[in-house]
Design an enzyme around this catalytic site. Structure first.
Site, PDB file in Angstrom:
ATOM      1  CG  ASP A   1      -0.259   0.393   2.870  1.00 50.04           C
ATOM      2  OD1 ASP A   1       0.816  -0.760   2.269  1.00 50.04           O
ATOM      3  OD2 ASP A   1      -0.440   0.345   3.626  1.00 50.04           O
TER       4      ASP A   1
ATOM      5  CG  ASP B   1       3.876   1.918  11.958  1.00 49.29           C
ATOM      6  OD1 ASP B   1       2.413   2.709  10.812  1.00 49.29           O
ATOM      7  OD2 ASP B   1       3.552   2.238  12.951  1.00 49.29           O
ATOM      8  CD  GLU B   2      -1.119   0.274   6.723  1.00 57.31           C
ATOM      9  OE1 GLU B   2      -0.791   0.920   6.962  1.00 57.31           O
ATOM     10  OE2 GLU B   2      -2.062  -0.143   6.165  1.00 57.31           O
TER      11      GLU B   2
ATOM     12  CD  GLU C   1      -2.678   6.551   2.970  1.00 63.24           C
ATOM     13  OE1 GLU C   1      -2.060   6.904   3.750  1.00 63.24           O
ATOM     14  OE2 GLU C   1      -3.620   5.686   3.735  1.00 63.24           O
TER      15      GLU C   1
ATOM     16  CG  HIS D   1      -1.519   4.975  -0.403  1.00 59.07           C
ATOM     17  ND1 HIS D   1      -0.020   5.118   0.887  1.00 59.07           N
ATOM     18  CD2 HIS D   1      -2.451   3.950  -0.039  1.00 59.07           C
ATOM     19  CE1 HIS D   1      -1.148   3.667   1.587  1.00 59.07           C
ATOM     20  NE2 HIS D   1      -2.148   3.018   0.914  1.00 59.07           N
TER      21      HIS D   1
END
Ligand code: BGC
Length: 906
Positions: A478, A483-484, A755, A776
């Site tokens: 994504d 922190d993803e 995003e 994103h």
């Protein structure tokens, strides 16, 4: 004189047309000379080169030899009457493990000419049987510092008694690994072994290391880092998701020049110790202490007597598989465009592009000096580094100097998403030439180009491409910075068709889709793949549908029938998982993200937020997935399924109409996304479609030509507008420069896709830091419309993979020129149109062994010329007739220049 020249050129062109084809771009399993494939019936592609018109293959002959170019034949196809030049499957003797095979091909064309044999390509098999693995898993033999968890080093010295003819290394790890032989890096791949559903599928890589070993003393050294295996990953930054302990599995097979082999494997004779990487995590970055380097540790003669042994463990080898997709490698290298001090007094380098990878440095200093590199995507209103949107991700690398001369540092086992880097700890003034930013991404072939007369649109295309580069790091993530960094399914499906234009993503997605299948929970599809969140986090509409959407998109883009066949069970299981929970054919339960990040203004005084009923969305995707399953069943000849799901689809649509549609054609949600999905997926009775399209058009107008869709409506909105005759509105949306729109971020200086429509507000303040990535790709899904409608370059479904090409530009007076090209498996196809005063022109190139239907915007075929001749006078093409204001012309391979009086558009 001029006439003579024309005659001469014409004769040369005719000669070209009659020349025999040459064959190029030989691929095995869609890769150039791959090493380490485990398919037992690999597929081959080749391209016919010939600038002539209407060139087609009518037959081919293939030859495959074992061991060397002149080795024994394992397959001689004979002359096969077939126009297939893509995904031609091997039909020879059973392939053997760890063996190189050489192949060539020749073709007969429709002019009865036979080509010369192609040059020879090769592929090398990996370890085809589990028993071929002689190595054992080893873990470090010392007690680990459980706080920092420094990266272990594994090493072994070995001697080779005779002259080496070839050597192959097979490596994988629990964690990420980087290997050296005799002090030199093995291969150019990073973040290996890549990310898969580790409990069920673990990839190994195969390397030709012939040049790295020699007769006499040798040494192998491998560093292993936490990676996805046990480093913090997912929302709660959980550690040890796949296991607690790092481990290595490696086998080097050396073939001597007398034909004998010797195998060096990980076993109890290896040594281990903690290395200079004191700590490294994907989100947080690395701490490297050069004082702890073990100089020469991967060379023969290194004294490892102080090192610990290793623990041989019985971890499974049953789940091992050869790498399927292109490895992550280094790509663009950026030099600083600016070095400056922020108002907060920090020294910062601007690399001019939001990218994903890392910064390499060259420094001088004293032992113990620490250089700190902290990365950010954007500067805030005041011009300071903005870190808040990274959430807990530190994205910081620390390099501790050993002193005594110039030192170079390149990070390991993590990556950073950034445009800016803050530098601390230098003793000397910052010299820009000592800092470089290196982009890392999966090594997919770039395939598409797109450009127009509008510089903002060109920047949008640039941003879409960089969104793809930054987020195609072995899995489609994504985002690459906070922190993803997870394989979010909704984002991937939304962007997949666009991705297939910019780069060859066939193997990239083929691999990831296998992980999807591995992680499905009774057919239900997790939010993220590989699933590191929770096994109940499944089946959100528009996310889970990735299971049907991407296989179908890959089939369209690459004619990859094998991918479709491999995924069929997964596709079917997904549709069944909805059918199981649907009530009266309505998918009106479960939890859904809905039209994620749709337009929702903060000053929403008159209730203008574009909320679309989540269950209505779910019903649309239930239908869409069922339709794609039907399509796949048809391609794969599964008649009974095709009929059964056709019936189900009727019931799903009937249920939709009962529940969400008024008799006069209003949908329960009067949003752009509602009408877009209902129209795109054919949810409405024929008689109500035109009025629904008008409602959509009116809605866009009511918002002042602004888009209000989120992740689910965005990929389709312009397609639906175009399909129902609202090109003008589609262009208004595309060219809208004010928020919300695609060009608003471009005007704000974006170099990637954001995003959110308003990640940074017009006053330079930011959206909420908890969800505000500046890299994103989901909204970049407009790229698909730009290629397929604006330039008009598409494939037909009946002959996918651009064997039957469709070229139908959609024009706007506000754009003077648009062109695109695409490297297909058949060769490059391109289309480009221009409006010059009253004149329209369209240049088209179609590769050999394909054909195209070209739609020229002209009401009268007689007004169209091709290379200056009236269409009737051109024997190479066929005028098919008029369709909706276009003249349809059928062409074969070759280059064509069409011209016609311009038709008024808007
Ligand atoms: C991700 C998305 C994803 C979404 C699910 C976010 O945190 O970044 O892009 O699709 O969650 O709603």
């Amino acid at each position: 004189m001029k006439n003579l020249l024309t005659v001469l050129l014409f004769s040369i062109a005719m000669l070209g047309a009659n020349a025999q084809c040459t064959l190029t771009n030989l691929l095995t399993e869609n890769l150039v000379d791959p090493i380490g494939i485990d398919q037992t019936k690999p597929r081959f592609n080749w391209q016919l080169q010939n600038s002539g018109r209407n060139i087609k293959q009518v037959a081919y002959e293939m030859e495959v030899r074992k061991g060397s170019v002149n080795g024994p034949k394992v397959w001689q196809s004979g002359k096969v009457m077939s126009d297939s030049s893509v995904h031609v499957a091997y039909k020879g003797a059973a392939l053997q493990s760890g063996t190189r095979y050489w192949w060539k091909v020749r073709v007969w064309d429709n002019g009865s000419k036979v080509s010369a044999w192609s040059s020879t390509a090769f592929f090398q098999t990996a370890l085809l049987q589990q028993a071929d693995w002689k190595a054992n898993w080893v873990e470090a033999g010392y007690k680990e510092d459980s706080i920092l968890r420094p990266c272990p080093l594994f090493r072994k010295s070995f001697s080779l008694k005779k002259k080496v003819q070839s050597a192959v290394a097979y490596i994988t790890a629990h964690g990420m690994y980087e290997a050296q032989l005799n002090g030199r890096r093995v291969g150019n791949a990073y973040l290996t072994p890549g990310w898969t559903a580790y409990h069920k599928r673990l990839q190994y890589q195969t390397y030709d290391v012939t040049g790295l070993v020699q007769k006499g003393e040798n040494a192998v050294g491998v560093t292993v880092g936490n990676g996805w295996y046990r480093g913090p990953i997912g929302f709660s930054n959980s550690r040890d998701v796949y296991g607690k302990t790092l481990a290595l599995l490696m086998q080097i097979v050396v073939t001597y020049s007398d034909g004998n082999t010797e195998t060096i494997t990980t076993d109890s004779t290896w040594k281990s110790t903690a290395g200079p990487i004191r700590n490294v995590e994907i989100y947080n970055g690395e701490m490297y202490d050069a004082r702890l380097e073990k100089t020469g540790w991967a060379n023969a003669g290194f004294d490892d007597k102080d090192w610990s042994g290793v623990k041989v463990v019985g971890a499974t080898k049953e789940i091992l598989l050869a790498t399927h997709n292109e490895p992550v490698t280094k790509h663009e290298v950026f030099q600083p465009v600016k070095v400056f001090t922020t108002p907060a007094g920090e020294q910062v380098i601007d690399f001019g592009q939001n990218l994903v990878g890392w910064v390499t440095i060259k420094v001088n200093g004293q032992a113990g000096d620490t250089i700190t590199l902290r990365h950010a995507e954007i500067l805030d209103k005041k011009g300071n580094m903005y870190f808040a949107n990274l959430r807990q991700a530190k994205q910081t690398n620390h390099y501790i100097l050993k002193g005594g001369g110039t030192e170079n540092f390149e990070p390991h086992f993590s990556w950073q998403g950034f445009r800016y880097v803050q530098v601390k700890g230098l003793r000397e003034p910052l010299l820009p030439e000592n800092f470089q930013a290196v982009a890392l991404y999966s090594n997919m072939q770039p395939t598409g180009t797109f450009s127009t007369s509008n510089t903002l649109l060109n920047q949008l295309q640039h941003n879409i491409q960089w969104g793809q580069r930054g987020n195609f790091l072995d899995v489609p993530t994504d985002c690459p910075q906070r922190d993803e960094r997870l394989g979010w399914t909704g984002d991937a499906q939304a962007f997949s068709r666009t991705a297939s234009f910019n780069m060859n993503v066939d193997n990239f997605f083929a691999k990831w889709l296998q992980d999807l299948e591995a992680d499905q929970v009774n057919g239900a599809v997790p939010y993220v793949i590989p699933n590191v969140i929770d096994s109940n986090a499944v089946n959100s509409a528009g996310w889970a549908d990735v299971a049907t959407i991407i296989p179908w998109n890959m089939y369209l883009a690459y004619a990859d029938r094998a991918l479709l066949a491999n995924q069929y069970n997964s596709m079917k299981a997904y549709v069944e998982s909805i059918r199981k929970v649907a009530r009266d054919n309505l998918w009106n339960n479960g939890s859904h993200f809905g039209d994620w990040l749709f337009y929702r203004p903060e000053d929403d005084n008159d209730g203008r937020s574009a909320v679309t009923d989540k269950h209505m969305i779910a019903q649309c995707f239930y239908a869409h997935s069922t339709q794609l399953l039907i399509n796949a069943a048809k391609v794969l000849g599964k008649k009974a399924d095709e009929e059964m799901y056709a019936q189900l689809l009727e019931q799903i649509k009937a249920a939709f109409q009962r529940e969400y549609l008024t008799p006069s054609g209003r949908l329960v949600s009067s949003t752009q996304t509602a009408y877009v999905l209902a129209l795109q997926f054919d949810m409405l009775p024929d008689a109500l479609r035109t009025q629904a399209a008008k409602r959509l058009n009116d809605n866009v107008k009511a918002y002042g030509n602004h888009i209000t869709t989120g992740f689910l409506g965005t990929p389709y909105i312009c397609h639906v507008l175009t399909r129902y005759g609202y090109d003008t509105t589609a262009y208004k949306l595309l060219l809208q420069e004010k928020y919300p729109s695609w060009l608003y971020p471009v005007k704000m200086g974006a170099t990637t896709i954001w995003e959110r429509w308003d990640g940074q507000k017009p006053d330079s303040s930011f959206q909420t830091p908890g969800m505000n990535s500046f890299n994103h790709y989901a909204y970049g899904a407009i790229g698909d419309w730009m290629y397929r409608q604006m330039v008009g370059l598409d494939t037909y479904e009946d002959e996918p993979g651009y064997k039957h090409i469709r070229i139908q530009p959609h024009l706007s007076d506000s754009i003077k020129q648009a062109s695109a090209s695409l490297k297909t498996y058949y060769g490059e196809v391109s289309a480009g149109w221009k409006l010059q005063g009253q004149q329209f022109s369209l240049d088209v190139t179609v590769p050999p062994n394909t054909h195209a239907s070209v739609f020229i915007p002209a009401l009268n075929a007689n007004a169209i010329t091709e290379s200056g001749n009236s269409l009737n006078a051109v024997a190479d093409l066929k005028v098919k007739g008029m369709v909706n204001g276009y003249t349809e012309v059928e062409i074969g391979s070759g280059t064509y220049h069409f011209a016609a009086p311009a038709v008024k558009t808007n």
